[in-house]
Design a protein around this motif. Structure first.
Motif, PDB file in Angstrom:
ATOM      1  N   GLN A  53     -52.431  24.621  -4.634  1.00 31.02           N
ATOM      2  CA  GLN A  53     -51.958  25.516  -2.859  1.00 31.02           C
ATOM      3  C   GLN A  53     -51.442  24.497  -2.490  1.00 31.02           C
ATOM      4  O   GLN A  53     -51.728  23.164  -2.410  1.00 31.02           O
ATOM      5  N   ILE A  54     -50.052  24.469  -1.552  1.00 28.25           N
ATOM      6  CA  ILE A  54     -49.937  24.071  -0.623  1.00 28.25           C
ATOM      7  C   ILE A  54     -49.955  24.611   0.852  1.00 28.25           C
ATOM      8  O   ILE A  54     -49.925  25.562   1.521  1.00 28.25           O
ATOM      9  N   SER A  55     -50.536  23.436   1.929  1.00 31.87           N
ATOM     10  CA  SER A  55     -51.072  24.156   3.110  1.00 31.87           C
ATOM     11  C   SER A  55     -49.625  22.715   4.411  1.00 31.87           C
ATOM     12  O   SER A  55     -48.612  22.520   3.275  1.00 31.87           O
ATOM     13  N   PRO A  56     -49.634  23.750   5.054  1.00 32.29           N
ATOM     14  CA  PRO A  56     -49.025  22.757   6.033  1.00 32.29           C
ATOM     15  C   PRO A  56     -48.753  21.187   6.044  1.00 32.29           C
ATOM     16  O   PRO A  56     -47.887  19.740   6.223  1.00 32.29           O
ATOM     17  N   MET A  57     -50.262  21.138   6.026  1.00 30.80           N
ATOM     18  CA  MET A  57     -50.241  19.206   5.730  1.00 30.80           C
ATOM     19  C   MET A  57     -50.032  18.581   5.141  1.00 30.80           C
ATOM     20  O   MET A  57     -49.208  17.345   5.135  1.00 30.80           O
ATOM     21  N   ASP A  58     -49.764  19.663   4.207  1.00 34.30           N
ATOM     22  CA  ASP A  58     -49.090  19.356   2.273  1.00 34.30           C
ATOM     23  C   ASP A  58     -47.227  18.510   2.870  1.00 34.30           C
ATOM     24  O   ASP A  58     -47.036  17.760   2.025  1.00 34.30           O
ATOM     25  N   LEU A  59     -46.556  18.779   3.670  1.00 30.34           N
ATOM     26  CA  LEU A  59     -45.751  18.723   3.936  1.00 30.34           C
ATOM     27  C   LEU A  59     -45.459  17.958   5.356  1.00 30.34           C
ATOM     28  O   LEU A  59     -44.288  17.972   5.916  1.00 30.34           O
ATOM     29  N   ALA A  60     -45.862  17.695   5.723  1.00 25.87           N
ATOM     30  CA  ALA A  60     -45.949  16.693   7.142  1.00 25.87           C
ATOM     31  C   ALA A  60     -44.715  15.937   7.052  1.00 25.87           C
ATOM     32  O   ALA A  60     -44.373  16.208   8.052  1.00 25.87           O
ATOM     33  N   ASP A  61     -44.611  15.288   5.235  1.00 29.14           N
ATOM     34  CA  ASP A  61     -43.801  14.471   5.536  1.00 29.14           C
ATOM     35  C   ASP A  61     -42.593  14.797   4.539  1.00 29.14           C
ATOM     36  O   ASP A  61     -41.555  13.552   4.778  1.00 29.14           O
ATOM     37  N   ARG A  74     -45.543  26.569  -6.019  1.00 28.97           N
ATOM     38  CA  ARG A  74     -47.023  26.942  -5.936  1.00 28.97           C
ATOM     39  C   ARG A  74     -47.347  27.753  -4.147  1.00 28.97           C
ATOM     40  O   ARG A  74     -46.786  28.275  -3.792  1.00 28.97           O
ATOM     41  N   PRO A  75     -49.042  28.984  -4.481  1.00 28.99           N
ATOM     42  CA  PRO A  75     -48.455  29.645  -3.169  1.00 28.99           C
ATOM     43  C   PRO A  75     -48.965  28.696  -2.173  1.00 28.99           C
ATOM     44  O   PRO A  75     -49.324  27.394  -1.822  1.00 28.99           O
ATOM     45  N   PHE A  76     -48.674  29.839  -0.886  1.00 26.26           N
ATOM     46  CA  PHE A  76     -48.842  28.559   0.393  1.00 26.26           C
ATOM     47  C   PHE A  76     -49.904  29.043   0.772  1.00 26.26           C
ATOM     48  O   PHE A  76     -50.257  30.314   0.958  1.00 26.26           O
ATOM     49  N   ASP A  77     -50.181  27.629   1.842  1.00 29.43           N
ATOM     50  CA  ASP A  77     -52.170  28.320   2.230  1.00 29.43           C
ATOM     51  C   ASP A  77     -51.695  28.136   3.707  1.00 29.43           C
ATOM     52  O   ASP A  77     -51.845  27.214   4.218  1.00 29.43           O
ATOM     53  N   PRO A  78     -51.687  28.602   4.754  1.00 21.50           N
ATOM     54  CA  PRO A  78     -52.309  30.205   4.925  1.00 21.50           C
ATOM     55  C   PRO A  78     -51.565  31.409   4.578  1.00 21.50           C
ATOM     56  O   PRO A  78     -49.712  30.518   4.495  1.00 21.50           O
ATOM     57  N   GLU A  79     -51.650  31.842   4.102  1.00 25.26           N
ATOM     58  CA  GLU A  79     -50.347  32.835   3.363  1.00 25.26           C
ATOM     59  C   GLU A  79     -49.888  34.487   4.275  1.00 25.26           C
ATOM     60  O   GLU A  79     -50.496  34.469   5.189  1.00 25.26           O
ATOM     61  N   ILE A  80     -48.305  33.898   4.260  1.00 25.71           N
ATOM     62  CA  ILE A  80     -47.577  34.600   4.869  1.00 25.71           C
ATOM     63  C   ILE A  80     -46.621  35.196   4.310  1.00 25.71           C
ATOM     64  O   ILE A  80     -46.022  34.986   3.276  1.00 25.71           O
ATOM     65  N   SER A  81     -46.238  36.555   4.481  1.00 24.83           N
ATOM     66  CA  SER A  81     -45.548  37.665   3.845  1.00 24.83           C
ATOM     67  C   SER A  81     -43.577  37.180   4.285  1.00 24.83           C
ATOM     68  O   SER A  81     -44.425  37.991   5.578  1.00 24.83           O
ATOM     69  N   HIS A  82     -43.478  37.494   3.349  1.00 25.65           N
ATOM     70  CA  HIS A  82     -41.696  37.717   3.712  1.00 25.65           C
ATOM     71  C   HIS A  82     -41.386  39.727   3.587  1.00 25.65           C
ATOM     72  O   HIS A  82     -42.238  40.002   2.628  1.00 25.65           O
ATOM     73  N   TRP A  83     -41.414  40.030   5.371  1.00 20.61           N
ATOM     74  CA  TRP A  83     -40.744  41.704   4.960  1.00 20.61           C
ATOM     75  C   TRP A  83     -39.451  42.256   4.627  1.00 20.61           C
ATOM     76  O   TRP A  83     -38.944  42.236   5.456  1.00 20.61           O
ATOM     77  N   GLY A 137     -41.067  17.739 -10.678  1.00 20.26           N
ATOM     78  CA  GLY A 137     -41.794  16.800 -10.988  1.00 20.26           C
ATOM     79  C   GLY A 137     -41.913  16.037  -9.516  1.00 20.26           C
ATOM     80  O   GLY A 137     -42.669  14.899  -9.515  1.00 20.26           O
ATOM     81  N   HIS A 138     -41.749  16.582  -8.594  1.00 22.86           N
ATOM     82  CA  HIS A 138     -42.108  16.624  -7.150  1.00 22.86           C
ATOM     83  C   HIS A 138     -43.544  16.551  -7.084  1.00 22.86           C
ATOM     84  O   HIS A 138     -44.397  16.649  -7.896  1.00 22.86           O
ATOM     85  N   ARG A 139     -43.723  15.804  -6.242  1.00 19.59           N
ATOM     86  CA  ARG A 139     -45.741  14.405  -6.190  1.00 19.59           C
ATOM     87  C   ARG A 139     -46.414  16.046  -5.416  1.00 19.59           C
ATOM     88  O   ARG A 139     -46.929  15.805  -5.769  1.00 19.59           O
ATOM     89  N   LEU A 140     -45.580  17.609  -5.008  1.00 17.30           N
ATOM     90  CA  LEU A 140     -46.605  18.337  -4.900  1.00 17.30           C
ATOM     91  C   LEU A 140     -47.223  19.209  -6.059  1.00 17.30           C
ATOM     92  O   LEU A 140     -48.283  20.073  -5.759  1.00 17.30           O
ATOM     93  N   ALA A 141     -46.426  19.093  -7.550  1.00 15.58           N
ATOM     94  CA  ALA A 141     -46.730  19.552  -8.260  1.00 15.58           C
ATOM     95  C   ALA A 141     -48.210  19.974  -8.521  1.00 15.58           C
ATOM     96  O   ALA A 141     -48.210  20.194  -9.440  1.00 15.58           O
ATOM     97  N   LYS A 142     -48.333  18.306  -8.193  1.00 12.61           N
ATOM     98  CA  LYS A 142     -50.172  18.696  -8.526  1.00 12.61           C
ATOM     99  C   LYS A 142     -51.361  19.190  -7.805  1.00 12.61           C
ATOM    100  O   LYS A 142     -52.443  18.928  -8.160  1.00 12.61           O
TER     101      LYS A 142
END
Length: 302
Positions: free
Chosen positions: A181-189, A257-266, A173-178
């Protein structure tokens, strides 16, 4: 004193049939060959093995004692044959796995339950710990394989490296669900729950925020992605975690949601370079790699 297995077989066969002739038929060899085997065995033990009574060869009291021991020998040999067959078929043995704590409580239990169900004779040791300890165990050949992250190489260890997709997770139900994909700018706050500072994954995440000119709002630092998922499930903060961990919480108030830029966990699967390598451990590694296929990043660089 040296015994040949064929001599023990002849001794047991004569005792069971009461006749050299019948024993020879049981063994599938000639009567003279059976007599020779029995004679050689009798000379080796230096005791009288049989007494003739009513046309039958009856074991002496000493021979009866020997027979019980010979029976144990053949039981042990049959057990060895069965064990060898089980090991060849990968249905028996002892598998020792060291892993990150998150794997021990999420992905591996279900995978191992199915793996062991098909191998009823297999015993398992599953030991979770931090990456430094896992590496130490593998170098010391205390475990067959290790599942870890942040591995940079060691001459005593061979490894398979796998790039796992990552996603941004947030409470249902978070606003990010709309967003698609999500970028760092979407997570600024947003208050960010993240991997421990200084880890390779945190460094990559921090760089992504810096490249977008966004300050990473560090709120909670955790060692395991599963901890971040649990906190998000409680409605607190957001995080960027491996898609593998996120998938374990998709029914627990967590969306992704996918995160952009793509960061892999090795991830890395470690095995000792020296020492024996069981077919069982190789089977497990193949099974584990297959289970990761839906989460592997198609293009990734370290």
């Amino acid at each position: 004193m040296k015994f040949k297995l064929r001599q023990l077989e002849a001794f047991q066969a004569v005792a069971q049939t009461g006749s050299v002739t019948r024993a020879a038929k049981t063994l599938g060899i000639s009567q003279p060959a059976t007599s020779r085997l029995l004679s050689d065995f009798s000379n080796s033990v230096a005791i009288e093995l049989f007494q003739r009574k009513d046309g039958m060869l009856i074991p002496t009291s000493e021979a009866r004692y020997l027979l019980s021991e010979v029976g144990r020998v053949f039981d042990s040999l049959r057990h060895l044959e069965e064990l060898n067959r089980d090991l060849t078929d990968r249905t028996a043995g002892h598998l020792r796995i060291a892993c990150l704590p998150g794997f021990a409580s999420s992905h591996l239990p279900k995978l191992l339950a199915k793996f062991l169900q098909q191998r009823p004779g297999v015993n398992l040791t599953l030991e979770p710990d931090r990456p430094e300890r896992i590496l130490e165990w593998i170098i010391g050949e205390q475990y067959d394989c290790g599942i870890t992250d942040g591995f940079t190489g060691h001459p005593a260890v061979e490894h398979i490296d796998i790039a796992i997709k990552t996603v941004c997770i947030f409470p249902r139900g978070h606003r990010l669900a709309k967003l698609e994909q999500i970028s760092p700018m979407d997570l600024a706050d947003e208050k960010i729950i993240h991997a421990r500072k200084g880890s390779p994954f945190f460094n990559s995440l921090s760089q992504a925020f810096a490249d977008h000119g966004v300050l990473l709002n560090s709120w909670v630092e955790v060692r395991q992605f599963s901890t971040a998922c649990l906190m998000v499930a409680e409605g607190q903060g957001v995080s960027v975690v491996s898609a593998l961990d996120a998938d374990q919480f998709k029914s627990k108030n967590v969306q992704s949601r996918p995160f952009d830029p793509e960061i892999s966990h090795w991830l890395s699967i470690l095995r000792p370079v020296s020492g024996s390598r069981s077919l069982l451990s190789l089977d497990f590694v193949d099974t584990f790699l297959e289970s990761l296929q839906p989460y592997i990043a198609e293009t990734a660089s370290r």
